[in-house]
Design an enzyme around this catalytic site. Structure first.
Site, mmCIF file in Angstrom:
data_model
loop_
_atom_site.group_PDB
_atom_site.id
_atom_site.type_symbol
_atom_site.label_atom_id
_atom_site.label_comp_id
_atom_site.label_asym_id
_atom_site.label_seq_id
_atom_site.Cartn_x
_atom_site.Cartn_y
_atom_site.Cartn_z
ATOM 1 N N CYS A 1 -7.333 -32.170 -2.123
ATOM 2 C CA CYS A 1 -7.247 -32.038 -0.654
ATOM 3 C C CYS A 1 -6.896 -33.353 0.034
ATOM 4 O O CYS A 1 -6.562 -33.363 1.216
ATOM 5 C CB CYS A 1 -8.549 -31.474 -0.102
ATOM 6 S SG CYS A 1 -8.974 -29.891 -0.842
ATOM 7 N N HIS B 1 -9.182 -33.012 7.282
ATOM 8 C CA HIS B 1 -8.903 -31.957 6.310
ATOM 9 C C HIS B 1 -9.730 -30.728 6.690
ATOM 10 O O HIS B 1 -10.924 -30.825 6.949
ATOM 11 C CB HIS B 1 -9.275 -32.438 4.912
ATOM 12 C CG HIS B 1 -9.303 -31.340 3.908
ATOM 13 N ND1 HIS B 1 -8.243 -30.478 3.733
ATOM 14 C CD2 HIS B 1 -10.269 -30.935 3.033
ATOM 15 C CE1 HIS B 1 -8.552 -29.599 2.787
ATOM 16 N NE2 HIS B 1 -9.773 -29.861 2.352
ATOM 17 N N ASN C 1 -8.764 -23.164 3.759
ATOM 18 C CA ASN C 1 -8.510 -24.480 3.175
ATOM 19 C C ASN C 1 -7.210 -24.414 2.370
ATOM 20 O O ASN C 1 -7.159 -23.775 1.323
ATOM 21 C CB ASN C 1 -9.701 -24.858 2.279
ATOM 22 C CG ASN C 1 -9.531 -26.210 1.610
ATOM 23 O OD1 ASN C 1 -8.464 -26.815 1.672
ATOM 24 N ND2 ASN C 1 -10.589 -26.677 0.977
HETATM 25 N N1 COA Z 1 -20.355 -13.896 0.547
HETATM 26 C C1 COA Z 1 -21.669 -13.645 0.561
HETATM 27 N N2 COA Z 1 -22.558 -14.446 -0.031
HETATM 28 C C2 COA Z 1 -22.097 -15.534 -0.676
HETATM 29 C C3 COA Z 1 -20.721 -15.841 -0.729
HETATM 30 C C4 COA Z 1 -19.834 -14.966 -0.097
HETATM 31 N N3 COA Z 1 -18.507 -15.169 -0.076
HETATM 32 N N4 COA Z 1 -20.559 -16.988 -1.420
HETATM 33 C C5 COA Z 1 -21.789 -17.385 -1.789
HETATM 34 N N5 COA Z 1 -22.722 -16.518 -1.356
HETATM 35 C C6 COA Z 1 -24.162 -16.554 -1.534
HETATM 36 C C7 COA Z 1 -24.569 -17.365 -2.725
HETATM 37 O O1 COA Z 1 -24.499 -16.584 -3.894
HETATM 38 C C8 COA Z 1 -25.987 -17.741 -2.356
HETATM 39 O O2 COA Z 1 -26.803 -16.656 -2.655
HETATM 40 P P1 COA Z 1 -28.293 -16.888 -3.238
HETATM 41 O O3 COA Z 1 -29.014 -17.664 -2.175
HETATM 42 O O4 COA Z 1 -28.781 -15.498 -3.416
HETATM 43 O O5 COA Z 1 -28.090 -17.664 -4.503
HETATM 44 C C9 COA Z 1 -25.937 -17.896 -0.843
HETATM 45 O O6 COA Z 1 -24.752 -17.221 -0.418
HETATM 46 C C10 COA Z 1 -25.886 -19.336 -0.368
HETATM 47 O O7 COA Z 1 -24.921 -20.013 -1.116
HETATM 48 P P2 COA Z 1 -24.589 -21.524 -0.848
HETATM 49 O O8 COA Z 1 -23.563 -21.999 -1.808
HETATM 50 O O9 COA Z 1 -25.856 -22.326 -0.748
HETATM 51 O O10 COA Z 1 -23.978 -21.412 0.632
HETATM 52 P P3 COA Z 1 -23.470 -22.541 1.557
HETATM 53 O O11 COA Z 1 -24.117 -22.443 2.858
HETATM 54 O O12 COA Z 1 -23.465 -23.889 0.881
HETATM 55 O O13 COA Z 1 -21.950 -22.120 1.777
HETATM 56 C C11 COA Z 1 -19.784 -22.761 0.986
HETATM 57 C C12 COA Z 1 -21.082 -22.037 0.664
HETATM 58 C C13 COA Z 1 -18.905 -22.711 -0.252
HETATM 59 C C14 COA Z 1 -19.122 -22.080 2.131
HETATM 60 C C15 COA Z 1 -20.102 -24.224 1.354
HETATM 61 O O14 COA Z 1 -20.966 -24.797 0.426
HETATM 62 C C16 COA Z 1 -18.856 -25.076 1.436
HETATM 63 O O15 COA Z 1 -18.010 -24.865 2.261
HETATM 64 N N6 COA Z 1 -18.795 -26.114 0.585
HETATM 65 C C17 COA Z 1 -17.682 -27.038 0.579
HETATM 66 C C18 COA Z 1 -16.483 -26.359 0.040
HETATM 67 C C19 COA Z 1 -15.282 -27.222 0.198
HETATM 68 O O16 COA Z 1 -15.014 -27.669 1.248
HETATM 69 N N7 COA Z 1 -14.592 -27.434 -0.903
HETATM 70 C C20 COA Z 1 -13.382 -28.128 -0.929
HETATM 71 C C21 COA Z 1 -13.601 -29.547 -0.609
HETATM 72 S S1 COA Z 1 -12.160 -30.196 -0.125
#
Ligand code: COA
Length: 327
Positions: free
Chosen positions: A113, A254, A284
């Site tokens: 990214c 980004h 993204n």
């Molecule tokens: N729909 C529903 N539930 C989902 C899901 C989806 N698409 N994706 C994950 N979950 C669930 C998980 O399984 C977890 O369930 P559990 O509590 O029963 O285990 C719960 O939601 C919370 O997951 P978590 O990963 O803690 O959520 P979060 O608040 O961190 O959000 C992201 C997840 C991926 C959106 C977030 O972490 C994020 O954006 N991270 C950075 C990603 C990024 O920018 N990457 C590229 C960098 S350049």
């Protein structure tokens, strides 16, 4: 002193829109969850037969048109991508051929990214060193091809697109790229990477059946490092130029997740109207998010002569970087 000025911007988004409601039918997720956790409402998906080089070429053509520069005048093409048409040769070479930029030498940069800001940094250094006068800098991705569409943790986040800028040498110019600060930390590889296909994971029926080659991410962990790194590298750019948050006309970060952008902007002490956000429309698009956002902002008349524009990116590697520009 020579500065690298942006004289044209362009972008290209595939026509096909995949909404959160479409993804509800593919994995166990909801529109409400995706919007609440990411701010993303929809993303663009490349058509069959539409490749990263096609999106990159169209974005580049639009940037060249705005700059009034012909492809034949371009000295170098740098393309930030992690979803090139092939593992090699560089997709930048395919774009060079498509454009007819015969004089240019062309290469890809793999910084996930951060690919566009890394590419912009190389191109700006090239111009400042007097090695060329006109450069195309592109960020282009078709992430839909490396995302595991059965993994709800990742598939909701990503989309396809491309953005490009024309950089030109300007003598004694107040405007142009003021500074670039780039960083990497390879110790975080396991949090965000694509296992295949490289030379560690080679193609086999078993690993394809097990979904091994696709993008892997531990989103929660990435989130924390992303906010910290984007904040620090943005402040680094301001400090190096003797500027403060109130001097920033527009922050174009980004676009990974609206919550990351808001948390970062708050830590830098930027107001909402200083931050450009379009992640709701495209998700993204990795190396493409910043040049696509720049082009949108530019064509909307949001970038005015003398404005201070701050670009900051974070991605797999980990890689992160900031570029400060006087428009
Ligand atoms: N729909 C529903 N539930 C989902 C899901 C989806 N698409 N994706 C994950 N979950 C669930 C998980 O399984 C977890 O369930 P559990 O509590 O029963 O285990 C719960 O939601 C919370 O997951 P978590 O990963 O803690 O959520 P979060 O608040 O961190 O959000 C992201 C997840 C991926 C959106 C977030 O972490 C994020 O954006 N991270 C950075 C990603 C990024 O920018 N990457 C590229 C960098 S350049």
């Amino acid at each position: 002193m020579i500065r690298a000025r942006i004289t044209g911007t362009g972008s290209c988004l595939p026509e096909k829109i995949r909404t959160n409601f479409d993804i509800e039918k593919m994995v166990d997720t909801t529109n409400d969850w995706i919007i609440a956790r990411t701010g993303i409402e929809e993303r663009r998906i490349a058509a069959d037969g539409e490749f990263t080089s096609d999106l990159a070429t169209r974005a580049a053509e639009r940037a060249l048109e705005m700059a009034g520069v012909s492809a034949a005048e371009i000295d170098m093409i740098v393309l930030g991508t992690i979803t090139g048409d092939y593992p090699w040769p560089a997709t930048a070479c395919i774009v060079q051929e498509n454009l007819g930029a015969d004089k240019a030498y062309a290469y890809d940069i793999s910084a996930a990214c951060s690919g566009f800001v890394y590419a912009l940094s190389c191109a700006s250094d090239f111009i400042q060193a007097g090695r060329g006068k006109k450069v195309l800098v592109i960020g282009a991705e078709t992430l839909s091809r490396i995302v595991d569409w059965t993994d709800r943790n990742t598939c909701v986040l990503f989309g396809d697109g491309a953005g490009a800028v024309v950089l030109e040498a300007a003598e004694d110019s107040e405007s142009g790229v003021l500074s670039s600060h780039m960083h990497s930390d390879g110790s975080y590889l396991d949090l965000l990477y694509q296992p295949g296909f490289g030379t560690r994971v080679t193609p086999s029926v078993e690993n394809i059946t097990d979904h091994i080659p696709y993008l892997k991410m531990q989103g929660n962990e990435v989130f924390k490092v992303a906010v910290r790194s984007l904040t620090n590298v943005s402040l680094e750019a301001l400090e190096a130029n003797g500027l403060s948050a109130s001097d920033v006309s527009l922050f174009i970060p980004h676009q990974a997740n609206k919550r990351i952008l808001e948390a970062t902007a708050k830590r830098i002490k930027l107001n909402d109207d200083q931050v450009y956000i379009n992640v709701h429309k495209y998700g993204n698009t990795s190396g493409a998010t910043i040049p696509v956002a720049m082009d949108e902002a530019n064509r909307a008349g949001l970038l005015k002569s003398g404005d201070v524009i701050l670009l900051s990116a974070f991605g797999g590697g980990f890689t992160w970087g900031s570029t400060l520009i006087r428009w």
